[in-house]
Design a protein around this motif. Structure first.
Motif, PDB file in Angstrom:
ATOM      1  N   ARG A  86       0.833  -1.200   0.000  1.00  0.00           N
ATOM      2  CA  ARG A  86       0.000   0.000   0.000  1.00  0.00           C
ATOM      3  C   ARG A  86       0.873   1.257   0.000  1.00  0.00           C
ATOM      4  O   ARG A  86       1.947   1.278   0.606  1.00  0.00           O
ATOM      5  N   PRO A  87       0.417   2.314  -0.662  1.00  0.00           N
ATOM      6  CA  PRO A  87       1.256   3.513  -0.770  1.00  0.00           C
ATOM      7  C   PRO A  87       1.301   4.345   0.504  1.00  0.00           C
ATOM      8  O   PRO A  87       0.360   4.341   1.297  1.00  0.00           O
ATOM      9  N   LYS A  88       2.418   5.043   0.662  1.00  0.00           N
ATOM     10  CA  LYS A  88       2.584   5.968   1.766  1.00  0.00           C
ATOM     11  C   LYS A  88       3.644   6.995   1.356  1.00  0.00           C
ATOM     12  O   LYS A  88       4.288   6.868   0.314  1.00  0.00           O
ATOM     13  N   LEU A  89       3.833   8.012   2.177  1.00  0.00           N
ATOM     14  CA  LEU A  89       4.899   8.973   1.921  1.00  0.00           C
ATOM     15  C   LEU A  89       6.234   8.294   2.164  1.00  0.00           C
ATOM     16  O   LEU A  89       6.416   7.591   3.166  1.00  0.00           O
ATOM     17  N   VAL A  90       7.164   8.477   1.238  1.00  0.00           N
ATOM     18  CA  VAL A  90       8.472   7.841   1.336  1.00  0.00           C
ATOM     19  C   VAL A  90       9.569   8.894   1.182  1.00  0.00           C
ATOM     20  O   VAL A  90       9.328  10.018   0.744  1.00  0.00           O
ATOM     21  N   GLY A  91      10.781   8.497   1.530  1.00  0.00           N
ATOM     22  CA  GLY A  91      11.905   9.409   1.448  1.00  0.00           C
ATOM     23  C   GLY A  91      12.528   9.414   0.059  1.00  0.00           C
ATOM     24  O   GLY A  91      12.281   8.554  -0.773  1.00  0.00           O
ATOM     25  N   MET A  92      13.362  10.416  -0.159  1.00  0.00           N
ATOM     26  CA  MET A  92      14.097  10.526  -1.408  1.00  0.00           C
ATOM     27  C   MET A  92      15.558  10.783  -1.101  1.00  0.00           C
ATOM     28  O   MET A  92      15.922  11.145   0.031  1.00  0.00           O
ATOM     29  N   SER A  93      16.413  10.601  -2.077  1.00  0.00           N
ATOM     30  CA  SER A  93      17.851  10.746  -1.848  1.00  0.00           C
ATOM     31  C   SER A  93      18.246  12.201  -1.598  1.00  0.00           C
ATOM     32  O   SER A  93      17.494  13.135  -1.889  1.00  0.00           O
ATOM     33  N   ARG A  94      19.449  12.375  -1.064  1.00  0.00           N
ATOM     34  CA  ARG A  94      19.980  13.716  -0.838  1.00  0.00           C
ATOM     35  C   ARG A  94      20.071  14.488  -2.151  1.00  0.00           C
ATOM     36  O   ARG A  94      19.767  15.681  -2.209  1.00  0.00           O
ATOM     37  N   ALA A  95      20.476  13.797  -3.220  1.00  0.00           N
ATOM     38  CA  ALA A  95      20.590  14.461  -4.523  1.00  0.00           C
ATOM     39  C   ALA A  95      19.237  14.992  -4.989  1.00  0.00           C
ATOM     40  O   ALA A  95      19.156  16.055  -5.609  1.00  0.00           O
ATOM     41  N   ALA A  96      18.167  14.268  -4.704  1.00  0.00           N
ATOM     42  CA  ALA A  96      16.836  14.697  -5.121  1.00  0.00           C
ATOM     43  C   ALA A  96      16.376  15.943  -4.371  1.00  0.00           C
ATOM     44  O   ALA A  96      15.490  16.658  -4.841  1.00  0.00           O
ATOM     45  N   ARG A  97      17.001  16.204  -3.207  1.00  0.00           N
ATOM     46  CA  ARG A  97      16.644  17.378  -2.421  1.00  0.00           C
ATOM     47  C   ARG A  97      17.616  18.538  -2.635  1.00  0.00           C
ATOM     48  O   ARG A  97      17.512  19.559  -1.957  1.00  0.00           O
ATOM     49  N   ASP A  98      18.551  18.381  -3.554  1.00  0.00           N
ATOM     50  CA  ASP A  98      19.595  19.377  -3.801  1.00  0.00           C
ATOM     51  C   ASP A  98      19.022  20.524  -4.633  1.00  0.00           C
ATOM     52  O   ASP A  98      18.828  20.394  -5.846  1.00  0.00           O
ATOM     53  N   GLU A  99      18.762  21.656  -3.995  1.00  0.00           N
ATOM     54  CA  GLU A  99      18.145  22.787  -4.688  1.00  0.00           C
ATOM     55  C   GLU A  99      19.061  23.368  -5.755  1.00  0.00           C
ATOM     56  O   GLU A  99      18.588  23.834  -6.798  1.00  0.00           O
ATOM     57  N   SER A 100      20.356  23.339  -5.517  1.00  0.00           N
ATOM     58  CA  SER A 100      21.300  23.848  -6.507  1.00  0.00           C
ATOM     59  C   SER A 100      21.289  22.983  -7.767  1.00  0.00           C
ATOM     60  O   SER A 100      21.264  23.497  -8.895  1.00  0.00           O
ATOM     61  N   LEU A 101      21.284  21.666  -7.574  1.00  0.00           N
ATOM     62  CA  LEU A 101      21.223  20.753  -8.711  1.00  0.00           C
ATOM     63  C   LEU A 101      19.904  20.919  -9.453  1.00  0.00           C
ATOM     64  O   LEU A 101      19.866  20.912 -10.689  1.00  0.00           O
ATOM     65  N   ALA A 102      18.817  21.083  -8.713  1.00  0.00           N
ATOM     66  CA  ALA A 102      17.508  21.273  -9.339  1.00  0.00           C
ATOM     67  C   ALA A 102      17.481  22.529 -10.189  1.00  0.00           C
ATOM     68  O   ALA A 102      16.940  22.549 -11.303  1.00  0.00           O
ATOM     69  N   ASP A 103      18.083  23.595  -9.678  1.00  0.00           N
ATOM     70  CA  ASP A 103      18.125  24.857 -10.418  1.00  0.00           C
ATOM     71  C   ASP A 103      18.963  24.712 -11.684  1.00  0.00           C
ATOM     72  O   ASP A 103      18.588  25.202 -12.760  1.00  0.00           O
ATOM     73  N   ASP A 104      20.092  24.021 -11.566  1.00  0.00           N
ATOM     74  CA  ASP A 104      20.949  23.796 -12.744  1.00  0.00           C
ATOM     75  C   ASP A 104      20.235  22.921 -13.773  1.00  0.00           C
ATOM     76  O   ASP A 104      20.332  23.167 -14.986  1.00  0.00           O
ATOM     77  N   LEU A 105      19.517  21.900 -13.302  1.00  0.00           N
ATOM     78  CA  LEU A 105      18.783  21.026 -14.210  1.00  0.00           C
ATOM     79  C   LEU A 105      17.688  21.808 -14.927  1.00  0.00           C
ATOM     80  O   LEU A 105      17.477  21.629 -16.136  1.00  0.00           O
ATOM     81  N   TRP A 106      17.006  22.665 -14.213  1.00  0.00           N
ATOM     82  CA  TRP A 106      15.936  23.473 -14.801  1.00  0.00           C
ATOM     83  C   TRP A 106      16.494  24.345 -15.928  1.00  0.00           C
ATOM     84  O   TRP A 106      15.925  24.383 -17.030  1.00  0.00           O
ATOM     85  N   ALA A 107      17.604  25.024 -15.653  1.00  0.00           N
ATOM     86  CA  ALA A 107      18.217  25.890 -16.666  1.00  0.00           C
ATOM     87  C   ALA A 107      18.684  25.078 -17.868  1.00  0.00           C
ATOM     88  O   ALA A 107      18.490  25.477 -19.031  1.00  0.00           O
ATOM     89  N   ALA A 108      19.300  23.927 -17.610  1.00  0.00           N
ATOM     90  CA  ALA A 108      19.771  23.072 -18.697  1.00  0.00           C
ATOM     91  C   ALA A 108      18.603  22.530 -19.520  1.00  0.00           C
ATOM     92  O   ALA A 108      18.710  22.374 -20.749  1.00  0.00           O
ATOM     93  N   SER A 109      17.485  22.260 -18.865  1.00  0.00           N
ATOM     94  CA  SER A 109      16.310  21.737 -19.554  1.00  0.00           C
ATOM     95  C   SER A 109      15.685  22.809 -20.443  1.00  0.00           C
ATOM     96  O   SER A 109      15.233  22.512 -21.562  1.00  0.00           O
ATOM     97  N   GLU A 110      15.637  24.046 -19.955  1.00  0.00           N
ATOM     98  CA  GLU A 110      15.121  25.130 -20.787  1.00  0.00           C
ATOM     99  C   GLU A 110      15.992  25.334 -22.014  1.00  0.00           C
ATOM    100  O   GLU A 110      15.488  25.533 -23.133  1.00  0.00           O
ATOM    101  N   ALA A 111      17.314  25.272 -21.825  1.00  0.00           N
ATOM    102  CA  ALA A 111      18.225  25.432 -22.961  1.00  0.00           C
ATOM    103  C   ALA A 111      18.082  24.289 -23.947  1.00  0.00           C
ATOM    104  O   ALA A 111      18.081  24.493 -25.169  1.00  0.00           O
ATOM    105  N   ALA A 112      17.936  23.078 -23.450  1.00  0.00           N
ATOM    106  CA  ALA A 112      17.860  21.902 -24.324  1.00  0.00           C
ATOM    107  C   ALA A 112      16.566  21.871 -25.127  1.00  0.00           C
ATOM    108  O   ALA A 112      16.546  21.474 -26.288  1.00  0.00           O
ATOM    109  N   THR A 113      15.465  22.260 -24.485  1.00  0.00           N
ATOM    110  CA  THR A 113      14.154  22.179 -25.145  1.00  0.00           C
ATOM    111  C   THR A 113      13.809  23.438 -25.917  1.00  0.00           C
ATOM    112  O   THR A 113      12.914  23.416 -26.771  1.00  0.00           O
ATOM    113  N   GLY A 114      14.484  24.536 -25.599  1.00  0.00           N
ATOM    114  CA  GLY A 114      14.115  25.816 -26.221  1.00  0.00           C
ATOM    115  C   GLY A 114      12.815  26.361 -25.686  1.00  0.00           C
ATOM    116  O   GLY A 114      12.159  27.181 -26.322  1.00  0.00           O
TER     117      GLY A 114
END
Length: 310
Positions: free
Chosen positions: A277-305
């Motif tokens: 049955r489903p419940k709230l679960v944890g995620m890795s430290r990398a998944a909570r990395d706001e700096s990495l998320a921001d870099d990924l967002w910028a890279a995704s905008e550049a890649a997709t246009g």
């Protein structure tokens, strides 16, 4: 308290958009929402398979209102076209489930030249969601992004894979899959963070199905067919995993549980997150990395246009 499909509220008058319904998770997510009265807009790459799925859903829920939109997430132009079609046709989207994906294929590329897994699982959905954003924002929608337990096996993302030159490293299918699923989770959390900062009513939640036996485990290793490795993985999945109908439970909880306020991650609660049955679960430290998320967002905008201005 243990969640069950009985906890899904009445969804009459609500519209749900789901990508990838020709696979097990997408089909069972669509069924779960339709049974509670939701109107469905589903996407598929294969018209014949889409027609079969629509017939399957209508057999179970005869009165369902369901529309099909063609979508190939491995083609950014098509992702943008499909999003524009949906945004121009429907004035409201209450739930968006970004479920479609590909798993551990041989080295392949999208139409735009990106490695197939990061290009399909993340970039395609990024461009698709960006195109839907005005409707999602106006609807105070719930956005569910499907990730995987595999995201914990990597500590970051090689962002050069989102550039025209691509990554210079040797292709390892499991590593690339895990990074694409980490990208999904980073996107879900960052989308919620940005939505809250902007005062938007959109709620972004992530989910994973655990170890579920779906068509993806059978066909993924050969991209668009069946291979011996895929059949082997699928058989193991059926023995130690759970059926696709149960794998859809976390997606359904993420899509409908009113107690979720955004940024949560939902997955199976038993056998180390592989089933149950489903419940709230944890995620890795990398998944909570706001700096990495921001870099990924910028890279995704550049890649997709595409700029996803939340």
């Amino acid at each position: 308290m243990t969640w069950s499909a009985d906890d899904i509220p009445d969804l009459s008058g609500r519209r749900a958009v789901i990508t990838g319904v020709t696979g097990g998770l997408g089909l069972h997510t669509a069924l779960g929402l339709a049974r509670k009265g939701a109107e469905l807009v589903v996407t598929a790459r294969d018209e014949t398979k889409a027609s079969a799925v629509v017939d399957r859903i209508r057999r179970d829920v005869p009165r369902v209102r369901i529309d099909v939109v063609a979508l190939d997430l491995a083609d950014l132009a098509d992702a943008k076209r499909a999003a524009a079609e949906v945004a121009g046709t429907y004035d409201r989207i209450d739930v968006l489930v970004n479920n479609a994906g590909i798993m551990i294929p041989p080295r392949s590329e999208t139409k735009d030249g990106f490695e197939l897994q990061i290009g399909t699982n993340h970039l395609g959905h990024f461009a698709w969601t960006a195109g839907l954003w005005p409707v999602l924002d106006a609807s105070d929608a719930r956005v569910v992004t499907v990730s995987s337990m595999a995201h914990t096996s990597v500590g970051g993302i090689d962002l050069t894979s989102l550039t025209p030159a691509g990554s210079p490293r040797r292709y390892r299918r499991w590593q690339s899959y895990a990074e694409s699923k980490l990208a999904n989770l980073l996107f879900a959390v960052e989308l919620d963070r940005r939505a809250k900062a902007a005062g938007s009513g959109v709620v972004s939640v992530a989910a994973h199905p655990g170890y579920a036996a779906t068509n993806l485990t059978k066909t993924g290793p050969s991209v668009r067919g069946v291979s011996l490795p895929g059949v082997g993985i699928h058989q193991v999945s059926k023995i130690i995993g759970q059926p696709a109908s149960h794998g859809a439970w976390p997606l359904l909880m993420a899509a409908t549980d009113p107690s979720l306020t955004g940024g949560e991650y939902v997955g199976p609660g038993s056998l180390g997150g592989m089933r149950g049955r489903p419940k709230l679960v944890g995620m890795s430290r990398a998944a909570r990395d706001e700096s990495l998320a921001d870099d990924l967002w910028a890279a995704s905008e550049a890649a997709t246009g595409v700029e996803l201005k939340v």
